[in-house]
Design a protein around this motif. Structure first.
Motif, short mmCIF file in Angstrom:
data_model
loop_
_atom_site.label_atom_id
_atom_site.label_comp_id
_atom_site.label_asym_id
_atom_site.label_seq_id
_atom_site.Cartn_x
_atom_site.Cartn_y
_atom_site.Cartn_z
N LEU A 1 6.14 -0.83 -10.53
CA LEU A 1 5.81 0.22 -9.56
C LEU A 1 4.81 1.17 -10.19
O LEU A 1 4.71 1.25 -11.42
CB LEU A 1 7.05 1.02 -9.19
CG LEU A 1 8.22 0.26 -8.57
CD1 LEU A 1 9.43 1.18 -8.47
CD2 LEU A 1 7.85 -0.28 -7.20
N CYS A 2 4.12 1.92 -9.36
CA CYS A 2 3.37 3.06 -9.89
C CYS A 2 4.29 4.28 -9.82
O CYS A 2 5.44 4.18 -9.34
CB CYS A 2 2.08 3.27 -9.11
SG CYS A 2 2.30 4.14 -7.54
N CYS B 1 8.69 0.21 -0.77
CA CYS B 1 8.08 1.53 -0.94
C CYS B 1 7.25 1.89 0.29
O CYS B 1 6.59 1.04 0.88
CB CYS B 1 7.22 1.53 -2.19
SG CYS B 1 6.47 3.13 -2.54
N ASN C 1 5.06 4.54 0.17
CA ASN C 1 4.13 5.56 -0.28
C ASN C 1 2.68 5.12 -0.39
O ASN C 1 1.83 5.93 -0.75
CB ASN C 1 4.62 6.17 -1.60
CG ASN C 1 5.80 7.09 -1.33
OD1 ASN C 1 5.95 7.55 -0.20
ND2 ASN C 1 6.62 7.35 -2.32
N CYS C 2 2.42 3.88 -0.14
CA CYS C 2 1.03 3.47 0.12
C CYS C 2 1.08 2.12 0.78
O CYS C 2 2.14 1.55 1.02
CB CYS C 2 0.15 3.49 -1.13
SG CYS C 2 0.17 1.99 -2.10
N PHE D 1 -2.99 -1.13 -4.72
CA PHE D 1 -3.15 -0.63 -6.08
C PHE D 1 -2.31 -1.39 -7.11
O PHE D 1 -2.84 -2.13 -7.94
CB PHE D 1 -2.86 0.88 -6.03
CG PHE D 1 -2.48 1.56 -7.29
CD1 PHE D 1 -3.05 1.17 -8.49
CD2 PHE D 1 -1.59 2.61 -7.29
CE1 PHE D 1 -2.72 1.82 -9.66
CE2 PHE D 1 -1.25 3.26 -8.44
CZ PHE D 1 -1.80 2.86 -9.63
N ASN D 2 -0.99 -1.22 -7.09
CA ASN D 2 -0.16 -1.79 -8.14
C ASN D 2 -0.23 -3.32 -8.17
O ASN D 2 -0.47 -3.91 -9.23
CB ASN D 2 1.27 -1.24 -7.99
CG ASN D 2 2.30 -1.99 -8.79
OD1 ASN D 2 2.05 -2.39 -9.92
ND2 ASN D 2 3.47 -2.21 -8.22
N LYS E 1 4.53 6.63 -7.87
CA LYS E 1 4.95 7.07 -6.53
C LYS E 1 6.17 6.32 -6.02
O LYS E 1 6.89 6.80 -5.15
CB LYS E 1 3.78 6.89 -5.55
CG LYS E 1 2.64 7.82 -5.85
CD LYS E 1 1.39 7.46 -5.06
CE LYS E 1 0.72 6.25 -5.61
NZ LYS E 1 -0.60 5.96 -5.08
N GLY E 2 6.40 5.12 -6.56
CA GLY E 2 7.57 4.35 -6.12
C GLY E 2 8.88 5.04 -6.51
O GLY E 2 9.69 5.42 -5.64
N SER F 1 0.44 -0.77 -0.23
CA SER F 1 0.76 -1.95 -1.04
C SER F 1 2.11 -2.55 -0.73
O SER F 1 2.32 -3.74 -0.91
CB SER F 1 0.73 -1.60 -2.53
OG SER F 1 -0.46 -1.01 -2.88
N ALA F 2 3.06 -1.73 -0.29
CA ALA F 2 4.39 -2.20 0.09
C ALA F 2 5.10 -2.91 -1.07
O ALA F 2 5.62 -4.02 -0.92
CB ALA F 2 4.32 -3.11 1.32
N CYS F 3 5.15 -2.25 -2.21
CA CYS F 3 5.86 -2.81 -3.37
C CYS F 3 7.37 -2.81 -3.12
O CYS F 3 7.88 -2.00 -2.35
CB CYS F 3 5.57 -1.97 -4.62
SG CYS F 3 3.83 -1.95 -5.07
#
Ligand code: SF4
Length: 950
Positions: free
Chosen positions: A83-84, A47, A49-50, A215-216, A86-87, A52-54
Motif C-alpha cells: 500500500l501507499c 482502498c 483513497n485513489c 500509483f502503487n 494513504k491505504g 488504484s483500488a488496492c
C-alpha cells in the motif's frame, strides 16, 4: 522473494496466511515489555483513497469489535499486499472525530452552516417525491448525479437508465479527458495499460513512482521493470521524486512535450528503425490524406516518405528550442526506444495532457512512437485498458435513455470525451437549464474545480439548483452549500466492485463493509449497512435501490423492476443478491475456484476480497472473429468485416480478426473523424502550442508574438491590478500522501504534508528581486490572486512556478467540527457583485475532540488554495479544462496576508466566453451531435445522437 502474484498468497511471506485470518494473533505494542496477545479477525476490502483500488485487510480487534488498523491484502493481484501511505490512513478516516455520522438537513439559509439531524426515511421520501414529479412531468434531465471520486461502477448506470434520464455528470473533464481523446482517436480505448514489469524502456510523462495514475500497482511494476534492466525516462518540468529515480530527466517547458515526441518519431523514421510490418498491417495508412498527398493506391514506401516530409520540421534542434530538452538527449532516447522495439512502455494521463490547451496531442504523439516501434499489444509494451479492466455483466439491464442532456454534452464540444462538468455554473448562468434535484457524490467542486466561487454562486441560488444532497464521507466546502449532507462510507463501510488496468492481467476486487460482514458471519442479520456502520453512515448501493423504490413504489413507472431481486420476483433487491448474481454468472473461473474450496462465489469474494480473472491479455486485436459474427458477414473495400452494416473485424494478412473498435478497425494514424468534425488540420499527430506558450505570454503583454495564432488560443487579458513578471504556473501535481478532500482529517497524512509553497527556480528568484524561501508572494491569475510563501529550488525548470494540489482547505465557522486538522478558519465575503475575498483568520491548532491526539496537533498551516482563482479553460476539442495558468508573480505588498484570495467571477465568465469561441460546434456529418463510434458515458439510444431526425 518473487514479486509474482500467486493465488495462494505465498508471494508475500510476511503477510498473515489466509488460514489464520479468522484469529490472527499479534503482541500488543502498547503493553511492551509485557507480552500481551491481541487477537484479530482479518477482513479484506478495497482502498477508497485513489483510483488504484488496492486491497486492504481490516484488522478487527476481537476484544473491542473495532477496526484497529489496515494493512495490505496479499490476495489482491494488483497491489500484491503493498500500500501507499494513504491505504493504512483509512483508519484515521473512519475514526475521524469530525466526520459526518448522521444524515443532516439544512435548517438555515444555504451556506449559513445550520444543520439538524434527519432520518434516512425522510431523505428518501423528500427526494423520491421530487424526482418522481420531475420524471412524470418530462423534466427528468433536471435530475443530475455528479460524481467526484468514482466507485460502484455499475449501480449508477443501472439507476439513471432505470429512471430513463440522461443525468450522469462526472469530474473527468478536469482530470483526464485530453489524454483519453489522444488515445481513443488511435484505438477507441481511452486509456493505456502499460506492461511496465516486462518493458525494457519506460517513458513517463507523469509521476508514477510517487503518485501517478494507478500509483502503487504501477510503481511496483516500474521497479520490477527497472530491476530487470529497463531504462526509465521522465518528461516533467519538475524534478519529481519519480524524475529523481530516472535514467533520463527531460525537463520540458510545459506544453512542448508533443514537439519532443514528434522529434523522436522523426529520428526513428529517418533512421529506418521502425517496425514496417506492424505499421503496414495495423494502421489505416491507406486512408491518409495530408498536404495534398493521398495514400490510396500508393506504395507503403511512398507513405513513409510522406510522413518524413510531414514531420521534417520536428528536428531535435527545433524540439530543443521549444522544450529546453537537449537535442542529443532526444536523439539518444529515441534510439534506445527503437532498440527495445516491442518492449517499450509509457504512460501519460494528467500532467502534460491535463495542463495544456491541445493536451490530447502529446497522447497522440506518444502513441505514434508505440506504433512505429510495434509496441502495441505486446509483452512489455502498450496495451489497452479495455483489455485489462474486467467489466462484468449484470441482470435485467435497463434500456438506454431516449433523451440527450445538453447541460452534459453541449453542442460546442462534440468530441469531448466526458461531460463538460466544470462549465455547469456558466451553463446555468447562460440560462441553458436548471437542476431540480442534484446529487454530488464524494465531490467537492467548490474546492477541487477551477472557478469555485462561480460554483458557490450557483449552489446558493435555489432557482438554479432546487434541492442538493451531498453524498459524502467527510465534510467539504461544497457540502456546506447543500440542503442535505448524507454520510457515505469509507473503504471498510460500503460495497463496490473495482477493476483497473493495473498490469498485464485482469482482476476484480470487492469492497465490503467490514463490521457488517463480520457480524453477519457470527449470525447477526442486518437489513441495511447503516445499521452496522458507525452512526448511520450508509452506502450508495442500498441508497439508490431504496430511492428507486421511493420514486416508483408500486412499479407503475417501470423503474422498480430493475431494483427487484433476480431470485424472488417483486421483492426488493439486496446487496448480497446483486453481487451474488454477478459473481455466480459473469466472472469466468470464479465459480469453479470457489467450488474447490466449498464456497459460493460470493463467499469466496467476501473471504479473499479479489480474484484474478486471466492473464491472457496481449494482442487481443489479433483474435479471430467469433464464428457467430463471421457467419453472414462481408468484407468491405477497405478490409473492414461487417455484419448487418456494423463492423465486427478486419482482414489482416488475409485473416479475419477482431482488430480495434475504430472505424477502420485498425490503429488510426490518420483520423478521418477529425476531418469530418471540422478539424482537418489535426488528422495526424501534431504539435499544438499551449495557451501558456511563450508566444501567448508575449501576446498577453502586447509584445511581438511570432508563433501566436489567435485561431487556436485566446489572448489573456490581465486584470488592472495584476503586476509582476509573467510565468507559467504548474498547479496539478499531487502530494503522494494526500487525497484532495478525503484526506482532510487523516491525521497521519496531514502530519506529513501540510504546506504547498510556490516553487521558484533560483534564476527566477533573482529576476523577481531576490526572493528567498519563506518570503510572501502574490500570484495573479486572469481573474484574481492568491498569496503564499516561496520555496526557492532548482528542481523546476526556469520560467515556470509550481504549487501542489490538496492544500488550502477552509471552514467558514470557527467552532464547527469541519476538518479542523486541515482547514483554516476564514472570513469569506462577497465585497461587490461577483467579487469575492477570503482571508485566513486562524489556521490549524490543537483542539479538544473525542480523539485525544487532536490536542497534540503540532502543525499550524493549512496551505493556500489556488484552484478557486483559476478561470475555466475548456479545450476546444477534448473539452478538458486546461489547468496550467499564465500568471503574474510579484512580492506580496504590505496589505497582503498569507492565504489571501481574491476573485472576480464577472471576469471568469468573460474568460469562459473567450475560450468557448474557439470551439467548432456540432452538427457533424448527418446532423450528428457527436461521432457514433466514440464512447460516451451512459450512452443514450442512437436516435438521440441526431440533432434533427436523420
Ligand atoms: S495507491 Fe494508495 S491510495 Fe491508491 S488505492 Fe493504493 S493504497 Fe489506496
Amino acid at each position: 522473494m518473487s514479486n509474482e502474484f500467486k493465488r495462494d498468497g505465498s508471494h508475500l511471506a510476511y503477510c498473515p496466511p489466509v488460514e489464520k485470518w479468522d484469529d490472527w494473533v499479534e503482541l500488543d505494542p502498547e503493553a511492551w515489555p509485557r507480552r500481551v496477545e491481541k487477537h484479530y479477525s482479518l477482513v479484506p476490502t478495497i482502498c477508497f483513497n485513489c483510483e488504484s483500488a488496492c486491497g486492504l485487510l481490516a484488522y478487527v480487534d476481537k476484544g473491542t469489535g473495532q477496526v484497529a488498523k489496515f494493512e495490505g491484502n496479499p490476495m489482491h493481484p494488483a497491489s500484491r499486499g503493498r500500500l501507499c501511505a494513504k491505504g493504512p490512513a483509512t483508519i484515521n478516516q473512519i475514526h475521524d472525530p469530525d466526520r459526518v455520522l448522521y444524515p443532516m438537513k439544512r435548517s438555515g439559509a444555504r451556506g449559513a452552516g445550520k444543520w439538524t439531524r434527519t432520518s434516512w426515511d425522510e431523505v428518501l421520501e423528500t427526494f423520491g417525491a421530487r424526482i418522481r414529479k420531475a420524471i412524470l412531468e418530462g423534466r427528468g434531465e433536471e435530475v443530475m448525479y455528479h460524481v467526484g471520486r468514482p466507485g460502484h461502477d455499475f449501480i449508477m448506470e443501472r439507476t439513471l437508465q432505470a429512471w430513463s434520464i440522461d443525468g450522469h455528470n462526472s469530474h473527468t473533464n478536469v482530470c483526464s479527458s485530453s489524454a483519453r481523446l489522444g488515445y481513443l482517436l488511435w484505438h477507441y480505448a481511452d486509456r493505456p495499460s502499460p506492461d511496465h514489469a516486462n518493458a525494457r524502456f519506460i517513458l513517463l510523462l507523469s509521476a508514477h513512482l510517487e503518485s501517478g495514475h494507478y500509483f502503487n500497482p504501477h510503481a511496483q511494476r516500474i521497479i520490477d521493470g527497472k530491476m530487470a534492466g529497463a531504462k526509465l525516462a521522465v518528461m516533467d518540468p519538475r524534478l519529481s521524486n519519480t524524475a529523481s529515480m530516472a535514467d533520463y530527466w527531460m525537463p520540458t517547458y510545459p506544453g512542448t512535450e508533443a514537439a519532443v515526441l514528434l522529434a523522436m518519431a522523426k529520428v526513428i523514421l529517418d533512421e529506418k528503425r521502425f517496425d514496417a510490418t506492424f505499421v503496414k498491417n495495423w494502421t489505416n495508412w491507406e486512408e491518409l490524406e495530408v498536404d495534398g498527398f493521398r495514400a490510396k493506391g500508393q506504395s507503403f514506401e511512398a507513405l513513409i516518405e510522406e510522413l518524413k516530409k510531414h514531420y521534417a520540421q520536428f528536428t531535435p534542434q527545433f524540439a530543443e528550442k521549444e522544450s529546453g530538452v537537449k537535442a542529443e538527449v532526444i536523439v539518444k532516447t529515441a534510439r534506445e526506444i527503437a532498440t527495445v522495439g516491442s518492449r517499450f512502455a509509457s504512460h501519460l494521463w494528467r500532467g502534460s495532457a491535463s495542463g495544456n490547451l491541445g493536451g490530447w496531442q502529446p497522447a497522440r504523439a506518444l502513441m505514434l512512437l508505440h506504433v512505429l516501434t510495434g509496441s502495441v499489444g505486446t509483452e512489455g509494451g502498450h496495451n489497452l485498458n479495455a483489455w485489462n479492466k474486467f467489466v462484468p455483466k449484470t441482470f435485467r439491464v435497463p434500456p438506454p435513455q431516449k433523451r440527450w442532456n445538453e447541460l452534459l454534452y453541449p453542442q460546442e464540444w462534440p468530441l469531448c470525451t466526458h461531460e463538460m462538468s466544470f462549465l455547469l455554473p456558466h451553463f446555468l448562468k447562460e440560462g441553458r437549464g436548471r437542476i431540480e434535484a442534484y446529487f454530488t457524490r464524494v465531490f467537492n467542486p467548490v474546492w477541487t474545480f477551477p472557478d469555485g466561487f462561480s460554483w458557490i454562486e450557483m449552489l446558493r441560488d435555489e432557482e438554479k439548483v432546487g434541492l442538493h444532497a451531498a453524498l459524502t464521507p467527510t465534510w467539504s466546502e461544497t457540502a456546506w452549500f447543500a440542503d442535505y449532507v448524507l454520510p457515505m462510507g469509507f473503504s471498510s463501510e460500503r460495497h463496490d466492485l473495482m477493476s483497473q488496468e493495473s498490469y498485464a492481467g485482469k482482476w476484480i476486487g470487492f469492497r465490503q463493509p467490514v463490521n457488517r460482514v463480520l457480524r453477519e458471519r457470527s449470525g447477526e442479520k442486518f437489513e441495511y449497512t447503516y445499521q452496522a456502520n458507525p452512526g448511520e453512515v450508509w452506502e450508495e448501493d442500498e441508497f439508490w435501490i431504496n430511492l428507486s423504490w421511493a420514486i416508483d413504489p408500486d412499479g407503475a413507472m417501470g423503474i422498480r423492476q430493475y431494483f427487484e431481486s433476480p431470485y424472488k420476483p417483486g421483492q426488493k433487491l439486496t446487496v448480497d443478491e446483486y453481487y451474488g448474481w454477478i459473481f455466480d454468472n459473469s466472472v469466468p473461473g470464479l465459480p469453479e475456484t470457489a467450488k474447490k474450496e466449498g464456497l459460493t462465489p460470493l463467499q469466496y469474494m467476501r473471504k479473499y476480497g479479489a480474484f484474478e480473472v486471466t492473464r491472457d491479455v496481449y494482442k487481443q486485436n489479433e483474435k479471430p472473429i467469433a464464428a457467430a459474427d463471421l457467419a453472414g458477414s462481408k468484407v468491405e473495400a477497405n478490409g473492414v468485416v461487417t455484419k448487418e452494416g456494423k463492423p465486427v473485424g478486419v482482414m489482416v494478412e488475409d485473416k479475419p480478426v477482431v482488430g480495434y473498435k475504430t472505424p477502420s478497425r485498425k490503429l488510426e494514424l490518420f483520423s478521418k473523424t477529425m476531418a469530418d468534425w471540422k478539424w482537418p488540420e489535426f488528422t495526424l499527430p501534431e504539435y499544438y502550442r499551449s495557451h501558456i506558450h511563450r508566444s501567448a505570454q508575449a501576446a498577453s503583454l502586447g509584445q511581438p508574438a511570432e508563433d501566436f495564432d489567435a485561431k487556436y488560443m485566446p489572448v489573456v487579458q490581465w486584470p488592472k491590478e495584476a503586476q509582476g513578471e509573467v510565468y507559467t504556473l504548474l498547479p496539478i501535481f499531487r502530494l503522494p500522501n494526500l487525497i484532495h478532500t478525503r484526506s482532510g482529517n487523516a491525521k497521519f497524512l496531514y502530519e506529513i504534508s501540510h504546506k504547498n509553497p510556490l516553487w521558484v527556480n533560483p534564476v527566477d528568484a533573482k529576476k523577481l528581486g531576490g526572493v528567498r524561501t519563506g518570503e510572501l508572494m502574490k500570484v495573479h491569475t486572469e481573474i484574481g490572486y492568491f498569496v503564499l510563501h516561496a520555496w526557492v529550488t532548482e528542481g523546476l525548470t526556469p520560467g515556470v512556478v509550481a504549487c501542489s494540489h490538496h492544500l488550502g482547505r477552509w471552514r467558514i465557522n470557527k467552532e464547527d467540527q469541519v476538518e479542523r486538522m486541515s482547514s483554516a478558519w476564514v472570513d469569506l465575503k462577497e465585497v461587490g457583485k461577483g467579487q469575492w475575498k477570503m482571508r485566513q483568520l486562524e489556521s490549524v491548532s490543537p483542539y479538544e475532540s473525542a480523539d485525544p491526539e487532536t490536542k497534540r496537533v503540532w502543525w499550524s498551516d493549512a496551505g493556500v488554495h489556488q484552484d478557486i482563482t483559476f478561470p475555466v479553460h475548456p479545450d476546444p476539442i477534448s473539452g478538458m479544462h486546461c489547468w496550467h495558468q499564465m500568471v503574474r508573480v510579484e512580492k506580496a505588498g504590505p496589505d497582503d496576508r498569507y492565504g489571501d484570495i481574491f476573485v472576480d467571477t464577472n471576469l471568469s465568465f468573460a474568460v469562459y466566453q473567450r475560450w468557448k469561441a474557439l470551439a467548432r460546434p456540432a452538427p457533424g456529418p448527418g446532423g450528428l451531435r457527436r461521432p457514433l463510434w466514440i464512447p460516451r458515458v451512459m450512452r443514450p439510444e442512437e436516435a438521440a445522437y441526431y440533432m434533427k431526425k436523420p
